[in-house]
Design a protein around this motif. Structure first.
Motif, mmCIF file in Angstrom:
data_model
loop_
_atom_site.group_PDB
_atom_site.id
_atom_site.type_symbol
_atom_site.label_atom_id
_atom_site.label_comp_id
_atom_site.label_asym_id
_atom_site.label_seq_id
_atom_site.Cartn_x
_atom_site.Cartn_y
_atom_site.Cartn_z
ATOM 1 N N THR B 378 19.914 -71.579 98.240
ATOM 2 C CA THR B 378 20.308 -71.789 96.856
ATOM 3 C C THR B 378 20.700 -70.479 96.168
ATOM 4 N N TRP B 382 24.531 -70.389 97.905
ATOM 5 C CA TRP B 382 25.207 -71.277 96.948
ATOM 6 C C TRP B 382 25.495 -70.569 95.624
ATOM 7 N N TYR B 395 20.661 -75.439 89.615
ATOM 8 C CA TYR B 395 20.186 -74.806 90.843
ATOM 9 C C TYR B 395 18.850 -75.401 91.311
ATOM 10 N N VAL B 398 20.041 -78.307 93.242
ATOM 11 C CA VAL B 398 20.566 -77.840 94.529
ATOM 12 C C VAL B 398 19.405 -77.523 95.477
ATOM 13 N N GLY B 399 18.361 -76.892 94.928
ATOM 14 C CA GLY B 399 17.217 -76.541 95.757
ATOM 15 C C GLY B 399 16.546 -77.760 96.349
#
Lengths: 77, 558
Positions: B378, B382, B395, B398-399
Motif C-alpha cells: 500500500t 500503490w 489507502y 487498499v490495505g
C-alpha cells in the motif's frame, strides 16, 4: 492498548490449566505412561499453567493500563 | 516438509483436544474483532497506531519469526546437526537484535518512516526504493505460502481433510483476523501464540529428556549410533553445519557469513520484523522491542534444538532415516521431527495444546508475512507509484484489499511449496541473495554520508548478482560446498562486493546534500536524549544482559 491482553492470556491459560489438571488428576492410562516414561505430564503442565495464569492476572491487577499520554518518551527534539 | 503418509502419522486426538483447539481459535477471532474498534486510519491498520507497549511488541517481534521455517527447520537442524544449530541464535540473532535496538532503531523510529523500503526512499531515492519494495513484496507472499502449506499439512494429518481444503480453511482464519484488526490484531495474536508455542515446546523437551534418561542419556545414545557424535554435541567448529571441512574456515564462515552478514541482514532489514518495533508507543519502547525479544530468543533455542536431537534417537523412523545418511525413503525426513515427538510423547490433553501450538506458530508466521506485505504494497508500491494523493481512508481500503489479495496469492504459493521438498533451503538461499546486500547498503548509507543514491541502487544489484554467482558456481560443481555453507559464503560475497562497488561509485557520483540527510545518517542525527527512566528500561543494560546470557550459554555448550 484498548483492551488488556494480559487478561486474555490469563483467561486462556486458566482454561487450559483447569482442563489439563482435571485430566491429570483423573489418572493416566497405561498407554499414556508409556508415552511419557511414567510422568503425569497433564497434571504438572496443568498446574504450571494455572500458576502462569495467576501471575498474568496479578500483573494486570497491580499495574492496570494507563491511558496513553506520551509519558516516558525519550525522543530527540 | 514432506507430509507424512496418513497411516504413519495419525495424531490420535480426542474430543478434549479438539475443545482446547476450538477455544484458542475462538479467542484469536475475538481479538481480531476487538482490535477492529481501534482502526480508524491507515496508520492504525498498518502500524497499530504506534501505541503498543514494549513487552507486547518485543514478544511479537520473536513470535513473528517463530513460523514454519523456524519450528520445522530448526528442529530438523537439531535432528541432523545437533548442537551447532545454536549458532543461528547466540552468534546470529542475539548480536543482530542488540545492534538493531541500540544503533539502528533511532533511525527507523526517529525518521518516522512507515516501512523499511520507505527508509531506502528517503536515503537513496526511488531506484533503490522500487527494487526493494517489489522484491520484499514478492518474498513475503512466497514465505506466506510456505507457512500456509505447513499449516495445511498439520490440519490434514489431524483431521484428514484434503490438503486443498486445509489450505483454504487456514487461509480464511488468518485473513479474517488480519483484515479485521490489521497489525494490532496480528501483534496481539502473536503474543498469545508465543505463550502457546512455549507451552508446547517446554513439556516436549522435558518429557523427551525424561524418556532418554536426561542429558547424559541423550549424549550416550547419540554417541552410540553416530560416528561424528562429538561434532553434534559441541557448538564449535560446527563443520557438519557449514559443510566446510577445515575447522578454521568453518568458524570463519559461521562468524562472518552467518553471524555477521546473514543474521544482521535478516534481523535489521526485514520489515516483517522491524514493523513490530515501529508499532511501539515511543522511542524508548521501540529500542527495547528487539532487546526484550532477545531474551526469550536466547533461551527458546534450547527447546527447539534439543527436541530435534531427541527425535533422532526416540523415533525409530527418524533414527533409521538418520542412520542411512538421509537417503532412506521411509516417508519421514528431518522436517518431521516435531510432529513425530508430538505423536510419540504426549497423551491426550497435552496433545491438544501441542497441536494448537503448532497451528499457532504457522499462523503467526503467515500473519507476519501478510501484515508486512499489505503495508509495503500500500505505502511503497500503490501510494508511491500507482495512485497518489488520495485521502487516508482510500489507502486503508487498499490495505484491506491487499490483505485479501496477499492471502489469495499465498494459497497459490502454498501449492508451489507443496511441489518442493526443499522449499525452505530455496527460501533461505533467496534471503542470502537479498538481505546480505541490503544490509551492506544500509550500514554504508547510515555511517558514511558520502554514499550516493546511484551507489545505493547499483550496490544492491551487484551484491545480489555476486550471491547468485556463488550459488550457481556451487550448483554446477565449480565450487565444492555442502550443508549450509554455500549460503554463508554467498552472503559474505554479496556483502563484500556491495561495499567494494559502492565506495568508488559514491566517490565518483553526486551525493545527496547534507540538508536532505537529517535523521537518516549517523553524523547528522541528533542523539537520543533519554529522560530519566526506570533502570530496568535502560537499552544499554538490557543489551549487556542478553549478550552476557548468550555468552554464558555459548560457554556451557562449547
Amino acid at each position: 492498548m484498548f483492551f488488556d491482553l494480559r487478561l486474555i492470556i490469563a483467561f486462556l491459560f486458566a482454561c487450559y490449566g483447569a482442563v489439563l489438571t482435571a485430566l491429570g488428576a483423573a489418572g493416566t492410562t497405561e498407554a499414556d505412561r508409556a508415552k511419557t516414561g511414567g510422568w503425569n505430564v497433564n497434571l504438572w503442565v496443568g498446574l504450571a499453567m494455572l500458576g502462569f495464569a495467576a501471575v498474568m492476572g496479578l500483573w494486570a491487577a497491580l499495574r492496570p493500563i494507563q491511558p496513553p499520554d506520551g509519558e516516558g518518551d525519550g525522543e530527540a527534539e | 516438509m514432506t507430509p507424512l503418509a496418513a497411516t504413519q502419522l495419525r495424531l490420535d486426538a480426542q474430543p478434549v483436544d479438539y475443545a482446547l483447539l476450538a477455544l484458542y481459535f475462538a479467542l484469536v477471532l475475538g481479538i481480531g474483532t476487538m482490535a477492529r474498534r481501534s482502526v480508524s486510519a491507515s496508520l492504525d491498520f498498518f502500524l497499530a497506531g504506534r501505541a503498543l507497549p514494549a513487552w507486547v511488541t518485543g514478544l511479537a517481534f520473536i513470535s513473528a519469526n517463530l513460523g514454519a521455517v523456524e519450528i520445522f527447520g530448526m528442529t530438523a537442524n537439531g535432528a541432523q546437526f545437533g548442537i551447532p544449530t545454536v549458532h543461528y541464535y547466540w552468534i546470529g540473532a542475539i548480536p543482530a537484535m542488540v545492534f538493531l535496538g541500540l544503533v539502528m532503531m533511532p533511525f527507523y523510529y526517529g525518521s518516522k518512516v512507515r516501512s523499511v523500503p520507505e527508509f531506502l526512499l528517503r536515503r537513496f531515492g526511488r531506484f533503490a526504493h522500487l527494487v526493494n519494495g517489489l522484491s520484499f513484496a514478492l518474498a513475503q507472499v512466497l514465505i506466506a505460502g510456505v507457512n500456509l502449506y505447513a499449516l495445511a499439512t498439520v490440519v490434514n494429518l489431524l483431521l484428514g481433510w484434503p490438503l486443498w481444503v486445509s489450505v483454504l480453511a487456514a487461509a480464511a482464519i488468518v485473513l479474517a483476523y488480519t483484515t479485521l484488526g490489521g497489525l494490532s490484531a496480528a501483534v496481539y495474536n502473536e503474543v498469545l501464540q508465543f505463550f502457546v508455542i512455549v507451552a508446547m515446546l517446554v513439556p516436549i523437551t522435558l518429557v523427551g529428556l525424561h524418556r532418554v534418561g536426561g542429558w547424559d542419556g541423550l549424549t550416550h545414545r547419540i554417541r552410540a549410533v553416530n560416528a561424528d557424535a562429538e561434532l553434534q554435541l559441541h557448538s564449535w567448529p560446527g563443520t557438519n553445519l557449514t559443510g566446510i571441512e577445515n575447522a578454521t574456515l568453518s568458524v570463519l564462515g559461521i562468524v562472518f557469513g552467518l553471524g555477521f552478514v546473514l543474521s544482521f541482514g535478516y534481523w535489521t532489514t526485514n520489515f516483517a520484523e522491524v514493523q513490530r518495533a515501529l508499532a511501539a508507543q515511543d522511542m524508548s519502547a521501540a529500542r527495547r522491542t528487539p532487546l526484550i525479544g532477545a531474551y526469550p530468543k536466547a533461551l527458546i533455542v534450547l527447546v527447539i534444538v534439543i527436541p530435534g536431537m531427541l527425535a533422532a534417537v526416540l523415533s525409530p523412523e527418524l533414527a533409521a532415516y538418520k542412520a542411512s545418511g538421509g537417503t532412506l525413503n521411509n516417508g519421514v525426513t528431518y522436517n518431521n521431527a516435531i510432529e513425530l515427538l508430538i505423536r510419540d510423547l504426549l497423551p491426550s490433553g497435552m496433545l491438544g495444546v501441542a497441536i494448537t501450538g503448532l497451528l499457532a506458530a504457522f499462523m503467526a508466521g503467515m500473519a507476519a508475512n501478510v501484515s508486512s506485505f499489505n503495508t509495503v504494497f500500500t505505502y511503497d508500491i500503490w501510494q508511491s507509484y500507482v495512485v497518489r494523493d488520495r485521502p487516508d481512508q482510500y489507502y486503508l481500503r487498499v490495505g484491506r484489499l491487499a490483505t485479501v489479495a496477499g492471502c489469495a496469492i499465498a494459497v497459490g504459493t502454498a501449492f508451489i511449496a507443496s511441489d518442493y521438498n526443499n522449499i525452505m533451503d530455496y527460501l533461505q538461499t533467496l534471503f542470502s541473495f537479498f538481505n546480505a546486500p541490503l544490509f551492506a547498503t544500509f550500514v554504508l548509507g547510515m555511517f558514511w554520508r558520502r554514499t550516493s543514491p546511484v551507489a545505493g541502487g547499483v550496490g544492491l544489484l551487484v551484491g545480489t548478482a555476486s550471491a547468485v554467482t556463488i550459488d550457481q558456481l556451487n550448483r554446477h560443481h565449480v565450487l565444492h560446498m555442502s550443508g549450509q555453507g554455500p549460503s554463508f559464503v554467498a552472503a559474505s560475497a554479496a556483502f563484500v562486493m556491495d561495499i567494494a562497488v559502492s565506495v568508488p561509485l559514491s566517490l565518483a557520483t553526486q551525493p545527496k546534500p547534507d540538508s536532505e540527510l537529517g535523521g537518516l545518517v549517523w553524523a547528522l542525527t541528533p542523539r537520543v536524549r533519554s529522560k530519566p527512566d526506570a533502570w530496568y528500561r535502560s537499552p544499554g543494560l538490557l543489551a549487556g544482559g542478553v549478550l552476557a546470557l548468550a555468552t554464558a550459554l555459548s560457554i556451557v555448550f562449547w
